[in-house]
Design a protein around this motif. Structure first.
Motif, PDB file in Angstrom:
ATOM      1  N   MET A   1      -1.429   5.126  69.789  1.00  0.00           N
ATOM      2  CA  MET A   1      -1.552   3.781  69.254  1.00  0.00           C
ATOM      3  C   MET A   1      -2.592   3.959  68.339  1.00  0.00           C
ATOM      4  O   MET A   1      -3.579   4.789  68.207  1.00  0.00           O
ATOM      5  N   GLU A   2      -2.602   2.941  67.208  1.00  0.00           N
ATOM      6  CA  GLU A   2      -3.367   3.250  66.183  1.00  0.00           C
ATOM      7  C   GLU A   2      -5.005   2.940  66.368  1.00  0.00           C
ATOM      8  O   GLU A   2      -5.224   1.962  67.322  1.00  0.00           O
ATOM      9  N   LYS A   3      -5.781   3.749  65.788  1.00  0.00           N
ATOM     10  CA  LYS A   3      -7.349   3.268  65.908  1.00  0.00           C
ATOM     11  C   LYS A   3      -7.708   1.777  65.730  1.00  0.00           C
ATOM     12  O   LYS A   3      -8.227   1.499  66.377  1.00  0.00           O
ATOM     13  N   GLU A   4      -7.026   1.139  64.735  1.00  0.00           N
ATOM     14  CA  GLU A   4      -7.287  -0.261  64.405  1.00  0.00           C
ATOM     15  C   GLU A   4      -6.800  -1.024  65.878  1.00  0.00           C
ATOM     16  O   GLU A   4      -7.670  -1.892  66.267  1.00  0.00           O
ATOM     17  N   ILE A   5      -5.735  -1.072  66.478  1.00  0.00           N
ATOM     18  CA  ILE A   5      -5.453  -1.646  67.512  1.00  0.00           C
ATOM     19  C   ILE A   5      -6.451  -1.210  68.748  1.00  0.00           C
ATOM     20  O   ILE A   5      -6.806  -2.309  69.243  1.00  0.00           O
ATOM     21  N   LEU A   6      -6.751  -0.042  68.770  1.00  0.00           N
ATOM     22  CA  LEU A   6      -7.478   0.317  69.919  1.00  0.00           C
ATOM     23  C   LEU A   6      -9.083  -0.576  69.725  1.00  0.00           C
ATOM     24  O   LEU A   6      -9.657  -1.040  70.778  1.00  0.00           O
ATOM     25  N   GLN A   7      -9.474  -0.517  68.461  1.00  0.00           N
ATOM     26  CA  GLN A   7     -10.526  -1.350  68.460  1.00  0.00           C
ATOM     27  C   GLN A   7     -10.714  -2.677  68.440  1.00  0.00           C
ATOM     28  O   GLN A   7     -11.597  -3.111  68.873  1.00  0.00           O
ATOM     29  N   LEU A   8      -9.428  -3.300  68.141  1.00  0.00           N
ATOM     30  CA  LEU A   8      -9.246  -4.736  68.407  1.00  0.00           C
ATOM     31  C   LEU A   8      -9.465  -5.062  69.900  1.00  0.00           C
ATOM     32  O   LEU A   8     -10.077  -5.903  70.365  1.00  0.00           O
ATOM     33  N   PHE A   9      -8.774  -4.270  70.767  1.00  0.00           N
ATOM     34  CA  PHE A   9      -8.909  -4.556  72.188  1.00  0.00           C
ATOM     35  C   PHE A   9     -10.145  -4.131  72.805  1.00  0.00           C
ATOM     36  O   PHE A   9     -10.661  -4.858  73.628  1.00  0.00           O
ATOM     37  N   SER A  10     -10.670  -3.215  72.210  1.00  0.00           N
ATOM     38  CA  SER A  10     -12.109  -2.796  72.549  1.00  0.00           C
ATOM     39  C   SER A  10     -12.992  -4.142  72.155  1.00  0.00           C
ATOM     40  O   SER A  10     -13.893  -4.354  73.186  1.00  0.00           O
ATOM     41  N   ASN A  11     -12.896  -4.595  71.120  1.00  0.00           N
ATOM     42  CA  ASN A  11     -13.586  -5.759  70.578  1.00  0.00           C
ATOM     43  C   ASN A  11     -13.462  -7.153  71.575  1.00  0.00           C
ATOM     44  O   ASN A  11     -14.422  -7.915  71.532  1.00  0.00           O
ATOM     45  N   LEU A  12     -12.502  -7.027  72.123  1.00  0.00           N
ATOM     46  CA  LEU A  12     -12.176  -8.185  73.130  1.00  0.00           C
ATOM     47  C   LEU A  12     -13.130  -8.153  74.177  1.00  0.00           C
ATOM     48  O   LEU A  12     -13.259  -9.177  74.838  1.00  0.00           O
ATOM     49  N   THR A  13     -13.808  -7.007  74.533  1.00  0.00           N
ATOM     50  CA  THR A  13     -14.842  -7.050  75.554  1.00  0.00           C
ATOM     51  C   THR A  13     -16.144  -7.064  75.115  1.00  0.00           C
ATOM     52  O   THR A  13     -17.215  -7.022  75.875  1.00  0.00           O
ATOM     53  N   GLU A  14     -16.631  -7.441  73.783  1.00  0.00           N
ATOM     54  CA  GLU A  14     -17.922  -7.583  73.146  1.00  0.00           C
ATOM     55  C   GLU A  14     -18.607  -8.658  73.637  1.00  0.00           C
ATOM     56  O   GLU A  14     -17.985  -9.686  74.015  1.00  0.00           O
ATOM     57  N   ARG A  15     -19.903  -8.626  73.623  1.00  0.00           N
ATOM     58  CA  ARG A  15     -20.601  -9.819  73.906  1.00  0.00           C
ATOM     59  C   ARG A  15     -20.449 -10.757  73.027  1.00  0.00           C
ATOM     60  O   ARG A  15     -20.487 -12.042  73.182  1.00  0.00           O
ATOM     61  N   ASP A  16     -20.424 -10.557  71.794  1.00  0.00           N
ATOM     62  CA  ASP A  16     -20.583 -11.297  70.532  1.00  0.00           C
ATOM     63  C   ASP A  16     -18.995 -12.035  70.741  1.00  0.00           C
ATOM     64  O   ASP A  16     -18.172 -11.556  70.309  1.00  0.00           O
ATOM     65  N   ARG A  17     -19.175 -13.436  70.896  1.00  0.00           N
ATOM     66  CA  ARG A  17     -17.890 -14.283  70.780  1.00  0.00           C
ATOM     67  C   ARG A  17     -17.272 -14.055  69.663  1.00  0.00           C
ATOM     68  O   ARG A  17     -16.085 -14.294  69.586  1.00  0.00           O
ATOM     69  N   ASP A  18     -17.931 -14.057  68.639  1.00  0.00           N
ATOM     70  CA  ASP A  18     -17.407 -14.218  67.278  1.00  0.00           C
ATOM     71  C   ASP A  18     -16.222 -12.864  66.941  1.00  0.00           C
ATOM     72  O   ASP A  18     -15.180 -13.040  66.668  1.00  0.00           O
ATOM     73  N   ILE A  19     -17.075 -11.885  67.282  1.00  0.00           N
ATOM     74  CA  ILE A  19     -16.278 -10.539  67.314  1.00  0.00           C
ATOM     75  C   ILE A  19     -14.890 -10.867  68.032  1.00  0.00           C
ATOM     76  O   ILE A  19     -13.838 -10.101  67.633  1.00  0.00           O
ATOM     77  N   GLN A  20     -15.180 -11.272  69.404  1.00  0.00           N
ATOM     78  CA  GLN A  20     -14.087 -11.394  70.265  1.00  0.00           C
ATOM     79  C   GLN A  20     -12.904 -12.191  69.659  1.00  0.00           C
ATOM     80  O   GLN A  20     -11.883 -11.819  69.757  1.00  0.00           O
TER      81      GLN A  20
END
Length: 183
Positions: A1-20
């Motif tokens: 899986m592409e790094k970009e997609i992995l990063q997007l999924f990882s960002n879904l667990t960020e505390r920052d709601r804007d990033i999510q």
């Protein structure tokens, strides 16, 4: 899986709601076309449907619905549909509504999936009167049928929506539901 997609999924667990939210929006945009990484994330998303965090449950359900629409050639959604559907009854109304508002996308995957979604939506319309916020649930169901119609042009969907609307006894709500299929 592409790094970009992995990063997007990882960002879904960020505390920052804007990033999510930005990551969620980007994933939804990407999933409007078929993707080849569906099954790399599928089981994790199915597990997330039962997480303690309501936001995580809603995100998982919405992403599964989007993946099922265009990127589920194995039709795994047929095995996992009831797990997704269960989230439409979530204890948190916002989680339940977000899932209910996304579930119509499963109907884009094929006739079997469409028939399944439509039958569950129609039954829910008829049985939700004892739930919290039945008017909102009914409205979301009518909107879902209209969105599925807009994508498929299947006239039976509008017929079903109209039949359900005609079951409504309250004139005010009936008018509100009718406005949803006119838009």
């Amino acid at each position: 899986m592409e790094k970009e997609i992995l990063q997007l999924f990882s960002n879904l667990t960020e505390r920052d709601r804007d990033i999510q939210y930005e990551s969620y929006e980007e994933l939804m945009k990407i999933m409007q076309e078929p993707v080849d990484w569906t099954y790399a994330v599928w089981e994790q998303l199915v597990q997330a449907l039962t997480y303690k965090n309501g936001h995580a449950r809603a995100l998982a359900a919405q992403i599964l619905c989007a993946l099922a629409a265009k990127s589920d050639p194995e039709e795994r959604v047929l095995e996992d549909f009831l797990k997704i559907w269960a989230v439409t009854y979530d204890e948190k109304p916002v989680t339940a509504r977000h899932t209910l508002q996304a579930i119509w996308k499963i109907g884009l995957a094929g006739q079997v999936q469409s028939d399944l979604v439509v039958s569950y939506l129609a039954k829910r319309f008829q049985t939700c009167l004892d739930e919290k916020h039945p008017t909102l649930i009914r409205y979301d169901i009518i909107v879902s049928l209209k969105k599925l119609y807009d994508q498929t042009s299947d006239p039976k969907l509008l017929d079903i929506a109209q039949r359900l609307i005609n079951e409504e006894q309250n004139v005010k709500y009936k008018k509100k539901y009718k406005s949803a299929i006119r838009s």
